[in-house]
Design an enzyme around this catalytic site. Structure first.
Site, PDB file in Angstrom:
ATOM      1  CG  ASP A 205       4.465 -96.764 -23.678  1.00  0.00           C
ATOM      2  OD1 ASP A 205       5.448 -96.101 -23.307  1.00  0.00           O
ATOM      3  OD2 ASP A 205       4.543 -97.763 -24.419  1.00  0.00           O
ATOM      4  CD  GLU A 232       6.654 -92.516 -24.944  1.00  0.00           C
ATOM      5  OE1 GLU A 232       7.885 -92.587 -24.762  1.00  0.00           O
ATOM      6  OE2 GLU A 232       5.919 -93.516 -25.095  1.00  0.00           O
TER       7      GLU A 232
END
Length: 566
Positions: A205, A232
């Site tokens: 993330d 990400e």
């Protein structure tokens, strides 16, 4: 950047990280043909385990991605999972034992596990976490103190400034100084602990908010350095930090793919997708993770989502049929409030109930996973389009797909590369015969698709099509409609949408005013159903009267000849 003095605790932590190294790490990228990941967003681990056994394994999914498992702040909102308090497996989705049981169950079903991993930052505010740990911003006892945070203690406000993006705070969350050896070792220890529990890879993330070199250094301490990472890193034109910087560490999520699919499906022509992928300026296919939507974009509106009806479904069909990237199939829940957390705290009692959308199990999408696995490595062949929103293409001699995103039926003779013989259209459950020259004639109803592949030669067993005992209900209803209206059917079976108007099946108006649709159902199945009409805005109106009832015969298809009840 912050600096932390070397201490005895650092030496102990580094040793612990080494001791936790998993003996059998995952490969650097999804191996083999099974490259599709089902992202079960905010599902409890026990529910994930059931899905692996009941749907993901049988459909051929290679991976399941679970939401962040670590302890986090209290609260019902979904984003609480992304504010870590400690690295104990003690979030709302389940404890350490539940997590381990889920991993083992999924592995037994042939599905590998990817953990969404939050390592850029820690929680803001103060309080007690879901696992009982006390915390306040910059102080997480036994894990981090202010010395482990970056010196910039203000929010990111300039995406044209690399230092601001990577050293300041994402929406006010405490930013870890990932350039420091102690911080790298402690993060690696957490990821290695997940590997010891059986995890096969990680979705990193907020990767964009950590220097690529820092992530490379952390990854080198995880497993043997070749663990699968999916990062990400959101693309922003002209921004200081670009997703391509992270290709040396692992796969990178290609956000432009999803944004462009929305634009094409809503405002342009599907014919433009003929060279979709690297020719559009995207990252290399073998290093890209792609999706139609994810938990952020479905709420932000920059991609399609479940509220977009057939456009959303057909975009998923296209993604799974098209040989670019490794696809993620997002599977979440209904929402009107951007912040709303999962129904039942993440417990999924049944798909299509309590707001759970279960996109991974939609027949239109789950059937395409087998097609993608069968067609792995095959090029796009025999492209056809009508210049608008009707397209068709093959995948070598293994598969063929047609997509009709227009308002009227598509009827034509298609040229495929398939060997001659009988096939099951895994989208409709109907049999299709391909000639020795690869041609076949078929009708594709408005807003639907057709999909054939060599792994599904019949619709009554064999291959990856509907299993033994599968027959169908053939719905015919006489219904006049106003311009822009369509007729749908739903009922008490999963194949009929489980009474969810959003999952109701659209009938084909080719024989208007009679609307038709064949739905695969197991032989001998008793069921209830009802028709509804939807206008162009998606507003649904049910027909009057009681639920209709029928039972599928033990052999052959059940034909229903009905008239709309006003």
């Amino acid at each position: 950047m912050a600096r932390r003095l070397a201490t005895a605790s650092l030496a102990v932590l580094a040793a612990a990280a080494t001791a936790l190294t998993a003996p059998t790490p995952a490969a650097a990228a999804p191996p083999g043909a099974k490259d599709v990941t089902a992202v079960l967003f905010e599902w409890k681990f026990a529910s994930v385990a059931r899905a692996c056994t009941d749907s993901l394994g049988p459909a051929g999914y290679g991976y399941v991605q679970v939401s962040p498992p670590q302890e986090h702040i209290q609260g019902s909102q979904w984003w609480t999972s992304y504010q870590p308090v400690s690295y104990k497996i003690a979030g709302r989705l389940g404890d350490r034992a539940a997590f381990k049981s889920m991993v083992d169950t999924c592995h037994a079903a042939g599905v590998k596990v990817v953990a969404d991993s939050v390592i850029n930052h820690m929680a803001a505010g103060s309080g007690t976490g879901t696992g009982g740990s006390a915390y306040q911003k910059y102080d997480y006892p036994g894990i981090w103190s202010g010395a482990d945070m970056d010196d910039c203690r203000s929010e990111i406000n300039d995406y044209g400034n690399r230092a601001n993006v990577q050293n300041c705070e994402l929406v006010g969350l405490a930013d870890l100084d990932t350039g420091e050896p102690y911080v790298r070792d402690r993060i690696a220890a957490y990821l290695n602990d997940l590997l010891l529990l059986g995890v096969d890879g990680f979705r990193i993330d907020a990767a964009k908010h950590m220097p690529a070199a820092d992530l490379t250094a952390i990854k080198a301490k995880v497993g043997n350095g070749s663990t699968y990472w999916k990062q990400e890193a959101i693309h922003g034109a002209g921004e200081a930090v670009q997703p391509s910087e992270y290709l040396g560490t692992g796969d990178v999520q290609e956000f432009r793919y999803a944004r462009d699919l929305k634009r094409v499906f809503q405002n342009e022509n599907l014919a433009h997708l003929k060279n979709f992928g690297e020719d559009w300026g995207y990252m290399a296919s073998g290093k890209s993770a792609v999706f139609v939507d994810n938990h952020d974009t479905e709420r932000g509106g920059d991609t399609l989502n479940y509220k977009n009806g057939s456009a959303y479904t057909l975009a998923g069909v296209f993604m799974l049929a098209w040989p670019y990237g490794s696809p993620d199939v997002h599977s979440g829940y209904e929402f009107t409030d951007h912040d709303a957390g999962p129904p039942n705290g993440g417990t999924v009692n049944a798909c299509y109930s309590d707001g759970w959308k279960c996109q991974h199990a939609w027949p239109e999408l789950s059937s395409m996973v087998g097609l993608r696995n069968t067609a792995s490595g095959q090029p796009v062949t025999n492209w056809w389009d009508n210049g608008g929103d009707q397209i068709a293409f093959g995948r070598g001699d293994k598969a063929y797909v047609a997509i009709n995103h227009e308002g009227s039926a598509l009827n034509r003779t298609f040229q495929s590369g398939l060997p001659g013989g009988a096939y099951c259209d895994v989208q409709s459950g109907r049999s299709v015969t391909v000639g020795s020259d690869g041609t076949f004639t078929a009708t594709v109803a408005a807003g639907t698709a057709l999909a054939l592949h060599t792994g599904a030669r019949t619709c009554s067993g064999g291959g990856t099509g509907p299993g033994t005992g599968q027959t169908s209900a053939s719905f015919h209803v006489n219904a006049t409609t106003a311009w822009g209206e369509n007729i749908y059917v739903t009922g008490d079976q999963a194949a009929l949408g489980n009474w969810d108007p959003a999952r109701a099946l659209k009938l084909d108006p080719a024989a208007y005013p009679v609307w038709k649709l064949d739905v695969p159902l197991a032989a001998g199945t008793p069921f209830q159903y009802k028709y509804l009409r939807k206008d162009a805005a998606g507003k649904a109106v049910w027909e009057s009267g009681a639920n209709r009832t029928a039972t599928v015969g033990t052999t052959g298809a059940l034909t229903l000849n009905d008239t709309w009840r006003g």
